[in-house]
Design a protein around this motif. Structure first.
Motif, PDB file in Angstrom:
ATOM      1  N   UNK A  58      15.705  -5.227  22.519  1.00 55.06           N
ATOM      2  CA  UNK A  58      14.448  -5.956  22.706  1.00 55.06           C
ATOM      3  C   UNK A  58      13.881  -6.471  21.399  1.00 55.06           C
ATOM      4  N   UNK A  59      13.971  -5.675  20.348  1.00 57.44           N
ATOM      5  CA  UNK A  59      13.496  -6.128  19.032  1.00 57.44           C
ATOM      6  C   UNK A  59      14.332  -7.285  18.510  1.00 57.44           C
ATOM      7  N   UNK A  60      15.646  -7.229  18.709  1.00 59.78           N
ATOM      8  CA  UNK A  60      16.527  -8.288  18.202  1.00 59.78           C
ATOM      9  C   UNK A  60      16.378  -9.585  18.980  1.00 59.78           C
ATOM     10  N   UNK A  61      15.965  -9.491  20.256  1.00 58.93           N
ATOM     11  CA  UNK A  61      15.888 -10.662  21.122  1.00 58.93           C
ATOM     12  C   UNK A  61      14.503 -11.295  21.172  1.00 58.93           C
ATOM     13  N   UNK A  98      12.953   2.583   9.559  1.00 61.69           N
ATOM     14  CA  UNK A  98      13.775   1.926  10.579  1.00 61.69           C
ATOM     15  C   UNK A  98      13.053   0.700  11.132  1.00 61.69           C
ATOM     16  N   UNK A  99      11.725   0.805  11.320  1.00 60.77           N
ATOM     17  CA  UNK A  99      10.966  -0.357  11.772  1.00 60.77           C
ATOM     18  C   UNK A  99      11.080  -1.520  10.813  1.00 60.77           C
ATOM     19  N   UNK A 100      10.963  -1.234   9.512  1.00 63.37           N
ATOM     20  CA  UNK A 100      11.143  -2.278   8.504  1.00 63.37           C
ATOM     21  C   UNK A 100      12.586  -2.784   8.504  1.00 63.37           C
ATOM     22  N   UNK A 101      13.554  -1.868   8.671  1.00 67.97           N
ATOM     23  CA  UNK A 101      14.961  -2.271   8.697  1.00 67.97           C
ATOM     24  C   UNK A 101      15.291  -3.168   9.875  1.00 67.97           C
ATOM     25  N   UNK A 102      14.662  -2.915  11.027  1.00 74.03           N
ATOM     26  CA  UNK A 102      14.874  -3.765  12.199  1.00 74.03           C
ATOM     27  C   UNK A 102      14.411  -5.187  11.910  1.00 74.03           C
ATOM     28  N   UNK A 103      13.234  -5.313  11.281  1.00 73.11           N
ATOM     29  CA  UNK A 103      12.725  -6.637  10.946  1.00 73.11           C
ATOM     30  C   UNK A 103      13.619  -7.323   9.911  1.00 73.11           C
ATOM     31  N   UNK A 143       5.168 -17.755   4.262  1.00 76.67           N
ATOM     32  CA  UNK A 143       5.753 -18.372   5.450  1.00 76.67           C
ATOM     33  C   UNK A 143       6.288 -17.332   6.446  1.00 76.67           C
ATOM     34  N   UNK A 144       6.878 -16.254   5.910  1.00 76.54           N
ATOM     35  CA  UNK A 144       7.580 -15.286   6.770  1.00 76.54           C
ATOM     36  C   UNK A 144       6.742 -14.059   7.118  1.00 76.54           C
ATOM     37  N   UNK A 194       5.859  -9.478  10.413  1.00 82.68           N
ATOM     38  CA  UNK A 194       4.943  -8.500  10.999  1.00 82.68           C
ATOM     39  C   UNK A 194       5.038  -8.500  12.521  1.00 82.68           C
ATOM     40  N   UNK A 195       5.340  -9.683  13.088  1.00 86.93           N
ATOM     41  CA  UNK A 195       5.492  -9.754  14.541  1.00 86.93           C
ATOM     42  C   UNK A 195       6.640  -8.903  15.049  1.00 86.93           C
ATOM     43  N   UNK A 196       7.664  -8.731  14.223  1.00 85.27           N
ATOM     44  CA  UNK A 196       8.782  -7.855  14.589  1.00 85.27           C
ATOM     45  C   UNK A 196       8.565  -6.445  14.049  1.00 85.27           C
ATOM     46  N   UNK A 197       8.208  -6.364  12.751  1.00 86.37           N
ATOM     47  CA  UNK A 197       8.099  -5.055  12.100  1.00 86.37           C
ATOM     48  C   UNK A 197       6.951  -4.229  12.679  1.00 86.37           C
ATOM     49  N   UNK A 198       5.831  -4.887  13.018  1.00 82.32           N
ATOM     50  CA  UNK A 198       4.680  -4.133  13.534  1.00 82.32           C
ATOM     51  C   UNK A 198       4.997  -3.372  14.807  1.00 82.32           C
ATOM     52  N   UNK A 199       5.362  -4.082  15.899  1.00 82.17           N
ATOM     53  CA  UNK A 199       5.735  -3.361  17.123  1.00 82.17           C
ATOM     54  C   UNK A 199       6.935  -2.427  16.937  1.00 82.17           C
TER      55      UNK A 199
END
Length: 436
Positions: free
Chosen positions: A357-360, A45-50, A212-213, A218-223
């Motif tokens: 929060x993750x999306x924003x 799910x963390x990877x899917x959010x990113x 590049x990405x 990682x900034x999104x997927x990590x947290x």
């Protein structure tokens, strides 16, 4: 998405209901695996959010070529990460389950179930990444339909593989895992064939895109991944607390965990379908619609979960009789349903705030919110309640923890949006002065 998630979670509850007919020991063995299953789901799910956040932002900014490259990268990298995680959990199964409180007999039951269950988890993760790609492109119908299809396949195969058919005796507990393997495998074949018809993937430029990405991903997927991994860790600690109350309580807690995810189906559907929409608004700078979306989603969550929770609490004895075979398990499950289900209105608020929060672009704040929910609100109340009053105290403590978490999440969301509004006001004033 609500219908799809309902079907997906419904077949997990059906799994547990069929396993419960095998006896308390197999159900308790399956319940010990839930925290690690949630761990796998947390990573995916963390990877899917990113995936959804980056691709939807690229689409909102009109960067179609980049969205294609991101789609190819996340499918390849995500599949490798989930395979490695499954191998580690298979290799370390005995020390992990022993520390969770499983005895020698339970470990023997888990051993035959765990390998096919990990295979099912890996196939499910691949399917989830494809679903995330479809959702990022605005298509929630295919994921919803496929969840229904895989659920129906599992529903048909479960009794056959668990109990057998005719002279064939069946596989028992491992049969539930093999039914899931076949269900996810069939869904993966259909989803891949549909994906090949879309122009959403790219072959060239993947190395440059990865360089590049990598940092924003990682900034999104990590947290986000840490946020998703905290619930499995909390579930491990929670089941170790429940294990001190006896085998029947562990079995009842396992059924209550499956019922929890089913009761939160609308919330889970919103956490899947809302972030891509918010991500597009974020990419386009449309914060007015972001606020409208969040307001509407929070109203839906609170009203729906309160009505559903109170209804299920009133029908708890009949629901427990339907799900559990043992009288002791039914009694414990009735207590858990009565106290936990109404508190999911507050839990739903917290889950929605973390997802938004993750999306924003606030993944760190979302991670801290997840940590506060579990380790400052939920687990201390759970432990204190179990210590003071056994299973009844545990149920009350869990409910109080959920309510506290919802209140904290609501305050955090209001503060974040107020800060954003203030920043937008200053920006508007500066632009007006520049024009003047």
């Amino acid at each position: 998405m609500t219908l799809g998630v309902l079907a997906l979670l419904g077949f997990q509850l059906v799994d547990s209901a069929f396993v419960a007919r095998l006896g308390t020991a197999p159900l308790a063995a399956q319940s010990f695996t839930f925290p690690l299953t949630f761990l796998i789901i947390g990573v995916q799910v963390g990877l899917g959010i990113a995936i959804a956040a980056l691709i939807s932002r690229a689409l909102g900014a009109g960067e179609m070529a980049r969205a294609r490259r991101l789609g190819s990268l996340v499918l390849m990298v995500g599949g490798v990460i989930m395979a490695l995680l499954a191998l580690v959990l298979w290799w370390a199964q005995q020390p992990i389950f022993s520390r969770l409180g499983a005895d020698a007999a339970t470990l023997g039951l888990i051993r035959g179930y765990w390998a096919p269950q990990l295979l099912a988890a890996w196939l499910g993760a691949l399917l989830y990444f494809i679903y995330s790609l479809f959702r990022a492109h605005g298509d929630t119908r295919l994921p919803g339909k496929m969840m229904v299809v895989t659920s129906l396949v599992n529903l048909v195969l479960d009794p056959v593989l668990i109990f057998g058919l005719g002279p064939w005796a069946g596989l028992g507990l491992p049969g539930a895992a093999w039914a899931t393997v076949l269900a996810f495998g069939s869904g993966l074949v259909i989803a891949v064939s549909r994906l090949r018809r879309q122009d959403w993937l790219a072959i060239g430029g993947l190395r440059d895109e990865a360089a590049y990405s990598a940092r924003p991903f990682l900034g999104i997927a990590g947290p986000a991944m840490i946020s998703q991994l905290m619930p499995p860790l909390a579930a491990m600690l929670a089941i170790s607390i429940v294990a001190t109350l006896g085998e029947a309580s562990v079995a009842a807690w396992g059924l209550a965990s499956r019922l929890e995810t089913l009761a939160l189906v609308v919330v889970l559907a919103l956490t899947m379908s809302l972030p891509p929409w918010i991500g597009r608004c974020y990419g386009a700078g449309d914060w007015t619609q972001v606020r409208q979306l969040l307001r509407l989603a929070l109203k839906v969550v609170v009203i729906w979960q309160l009505c559903l929770g109170l209804t299920l609490a009133l029908t708890a004895p009949w629901l427990a009789q339907l799900l559990a075979g043992s009288p002791d398990v039914r009694s414990d499950l009735t207590v858990l349903i009565r106290f936990l289900l109404p508190s999911y209105a507050a839990l739903g608020v917290c889950m929605l705030v973390v997802s938004a929060g993750n999306a924003l672009g606030w993944p760190l704040r979302a991670m801290l919110m997840s940590a506060a929910r579990l380790f400052l609100c939920y687990l201390p109340c759970l432990w204190l309640g179990a210590w003071l009053a056994g299973l009844e105290g545990l149920a009350v403590g869990a409910a109080v923890g959920n309510v506290l978490a919802g209140w904290v999440a609501w305050k955090l969301l209001r503060r974040m949006l107020a800060v954003k509004s203030a920043a937008e006001g200053k920006k508007t004033v500066l632009l007006s002065r520049e024009r003047t």
